[in-house]
Design a protein around this motif. Structure first.
Motif, PDB file in Angstrom:
ATOM      1  N   VAL A 167      57.649  50.742  33.463  1.00  0.00           N
ATOM      2  CA  VAL A 167      59.076  50.415  33.405  1.00  0.00           C
ATOM      3  C   VAL A 167      59.346  49.058  34.040  1.00  0.00           C
ATOM      4  CG1 VAL A 167      61.377  51.067  34.232  1.00  0.00           C
ATOM      5  CG2 VAL A 167      59.837  52.818  33.336  1.00  0.00           C
ATOM      6  N   GLN A 168      58.807  48.856  35.227  1.00  0.00           N
ATOM      7  CA  GLN A 168      59.015  47.586  35.916  1.00  0.00           C
ATOM      8  C   GLN A 168      58.405  46.432  35.118  1.00  0.00           C
ATOM      9  OE1 GLN A 168      60.871  47.179  38.648  1.00  0.00           O
ATOM     10  NE2 GLN A 168      61.268  49.355  38.925  1.00  0.00           N
ATOM     11  N   GLY A 179      64.480  35.060  27.388  1.00  0.00           N
ATOM     12  CA  GLY A 179      64.667  33.695  27.861  1.00  0.00           C
ATOM     13  C   GLY A 179      65.196  33.582  29.272  1.00  0.00           C
ATOM     14  N   PHE A 180      65.120  34.662  30.047  1.00  0.00           N
ATOM     15  CA  PHE A 180      65.656  34.663  31.400  1.00  0.00           C
ATOM     16  C   PHE A 180      64.547  34.831  32.434  1.00  0.00           C
ATOM     17  CE2 PHE A 180      69.051  36.777  28.781  1.00  0.00           C
ATOM     18  CZ  PHE A 180      69.853  35.642  28.656  1.00  0.00           C
ATOM     19  N   GLU A 181      64.909  34.743  33.714  1.00  0.00           N
ATOM     20  CA  GLU A 181      63.945  35.013  34.770  1.00  0.00           C
ATOM     21  C   GLU A 181      63.512  36.469  34.683  1.00  0.00           C
ATOM     22  OE1 GLU A 181      65.758  34.382  38.527  1.00  0.00           O
ATOM     23  OE2 GLU A 181      67.518  35.627  38.112  1.00  0.00           O
ATOM     24  N   GLU A 182      62.302  36.765  35.180  1.00  0.00           N
ATOM     25  CA  GLU A 182      61.728  38.084  34.957  1.00  0.00           C
ATOM     26  C   GLU A 182      62.459  39.217  35.670  1.00  0.00           C
ATOM     27  OE1 GLU A 182      58.139  38.230  38.279  1.00  0.00           O
ATOM     28  OE2 GLU A 182      57.635  37.919  36.173  1.00  0.00           O
ATOM     29  N   LYS A 187      67.812  43.364  37.744  1.00  0.00           N
ATOM     30  CA  LYS A 187      69.109  43.189  38.401  1.00  0.00           C
ATOM     31  C   LYS A 187      70.236  43.847  37.607  1.00  0.00           C
ATOM     32  CE  LYS A 187      68.069  38.846  40.829  1.00  0.00           C
ATOM     33  NZ  LYS A 187      68.406  37.389  40.925  1.00  0.00           N
ATOM     34  N   ALA A 188      70.208  43.683  36.287  1.00  0.00           N
ATOM     35  CA  ALA A 188      71.286  44.220  35.454  1.00  0.00           C
ATOM     36  C   ALA A 188      71.340  45.740  35.502  1.00  0.00           C
ATOM     37  CB  ALA A 188      71.116  43.745  34.015  1.00  0.00           C
ATOM     38  N   PHE A 189      70.176  46.374  35.521  1.00  0.00           N
ATOM     39  CA  PHE A 189      70.107  47.828  35.477  1.00  0.00           C
ATOM     40  C   PHE A 189      69.819  48.473  36.839  1.00  0.00           C
ATOM     41  CE2 PHE A 189      68.628  47.800  30.755  1.00  0.00           C
ATOM     42  CZ  PHE A 189      69.948  47.721  30.338  1.00  0.00           C
ATOM     43  N   LYS A 190      69.541  47.669  37.863  1.00  0.00           N
ATOM     44  CA  LYS A 190      69.125  48.197  39.160  1.00  0.00           C
ATOM     45  C   LYS A 190      67.949  49.165  38.981  1.00  0.00           C
ATOM     46  CE  LYS A 190      73.793  47.984  41.222  1.00  0.00           C
ATOM     47  NZ  LYS A 190      74.830  48.769  41.933  1.00  0.00           N
ATOM     48  N   LEU A 191      66.900  48.671  38.334  1.00  0.00           N
ATOM     49  CA  LEU A 191      65.796  49.533  37.935  1.00  0.00           C
ATOM     50  C   LEU A 191      65.075  50.197  39.098  1.00  0.00           C
ATOM     51  CD1 LEU A 191      64.008  47.728  34.959  1.00  0.00           C
ATOM     52  CD2 LEU A 191      65.536  49.707  34.900  1.00  0.00           C
ATOM     53  N   GLY A 192      65.132  49.588  40.267  1.00  0.00           N
ATOM     54  CA  GLY A 192      64.460  50.185  41.423  1.00  0.00           C
ATOM     55  C   GLY A 192      64.958  51.588  41.718  1.00  0.00           C
TER      56      GLY A 192
END
Length: 344
Positions: A167-168, A179-182, A187-192
């Motif tokens: 997932v990460q 085209g964005f930073e990895e 950050k958008a989904f707060k995947l942690g």
């Protein structure tokens, strides 16, 4: 003697497919069941996870470009070389088979739905519209799992630990492909603290088999859904022209289908695709593990400014992931799609 389903495990090195001729898929084109043509000659893309992080910059660049095309023009793919071992897959399928022992069905009833806040839920469906036995659990950010049979919880936890790394990693790769930073998707989904729900399914033939549909047509909420299975047959995904493609996975592969909230975040650039499970041609019992990898429950997801302009106005309403799971009246562990309620 009953026919035994073979494990889909990889005993040979993976040989990547050549770059495919990509075409756009429109998941909104859905035909009635009796007019759907099921096809086997449409090749589903294969993404080599290892190449997305290759030390060879040219190889990595090509792999990232490829996954960008696959996400945009297909929305689903086979993931190989993902780092989860054959032995982990084998342990998962054995543990689930042991859990669904037909002589122990009474003990499983303790997990029947009692409360919307359940973190472990068992069900048995036998109707024309849904035909399966399942166990649903919350896999992340807190892990919940039955402790019996022996070894079941440990086998599943080991698999989910490997999935979290996938997932990460896919979050980073998709971010770069856009085209964005990895860390963009992170950050958008707060995947942690992403909310992951896993459904372990046993499909017939079994003692309660009725109807030809295991799970009806649907999309899934979240970043993406990952799926593994012990034997091919039954899973179908809709193509760009509304036909169904049979999913015939390579050994030890993970089937990845993009979720509703990646579609929302990208304002439709990447789409969530309709899929289903049919069981009428099953010759043996089939086990699958479908895990929905969602944003954090408190993550507010809406079309990102980078995907909105005069030609592409916002196509979806923004809301937290938890609100979107509740938008169609379902609870968190059912994680049913609400994208139709969210579209503007």
């Amino acid at each position: 003697m009953a026919e035994t389903a073979p494990f889909l495990v990889n005993h040979r090195p993976f040989e990547p497919n050549p770059i495919l001729s990509l075409h756009s898929i429109d998941s909104s084109i859905i035909k009635p069941h009796d007019s759907i043509a099921v096809v086997d000659d449409v090749e589903i893309p294969t993404v080599d996870y290892f190449m997305l992080f290759s030390d060879d910059l040219d190889e990595r660049s090509k792999a990232l470009e490829y996954i960008g095309h696959v996400c945009k023009d297909f929305g689903f793919f086979y993931l190989v070389n993902h780092g989860i071992s054959d032995s982990v897959f084998e342990g998962v399928f054995k543990a689930i088979s042991d859990f669904f022992n037909p002589t122990e069905i009474e003990s499983r009833k303790q997990y029947e739905k009692k409360n919307p806040t359940d973190r472990i839920r068992w069900g048995l469906r036998s109707s024309p519209g849904e035909n399966r036995e399942y166990l649903k659990i919350i896999a992340h950010p807190q892990y919940h799992c039955p402790t019996k049979p022996a070894g079941f919880s440990e086998s599943m936890e080991e698999y989910f630990k490997g999935l979290r790394e996938v997932v990460q990693g896919l979050g980073k790769a998709v971010s770069k492909a856009l085209g964005f930073e990895e860390c963009y998707i992170e950050k958008a989904f707060k995947l942690g603290t992403g909310f992951d729900v896993s459904a372990m399914n046993l499909y017939p033939p079994n003692f309660r088999s009725k109807g030809s549909i295991g799970v009806p047509d649907h999309t899934d909420p979240g970043f993406f859904v990952s799926l593994i299975q012990d034997v091919n047959g039954g899973l179908q995904v809709f193509s760009n022209d509304g036909n169904c493609i049979n999913v015939n996975m390579p050994p030890n592969a993970i089937f990845i289908n993009l979720g509703d909230h990646l579609e929302i975040l990208t304002n439709g650039k990447y789409k969530s695709h309709v899929h289903r499970v049919v069981v009428d041609n099953n010759k043996v019992k089939r086990i699958s593990v479908a895990t929905l990898h969602g944003p954090s429950l408190d993550a507010f997801v809406s079309p990102a400014p980078e995907f909105v302009d005069e030609s592409h106005p916002p196509a979806y309403r923004g809301m937290t992931y938890k609100q979107s799971l509740q938008a169609n009246g379902s609870d968190e562990i059912d994680v049913q799609s609400s994208i139709e309620q969210i579209r503007l």
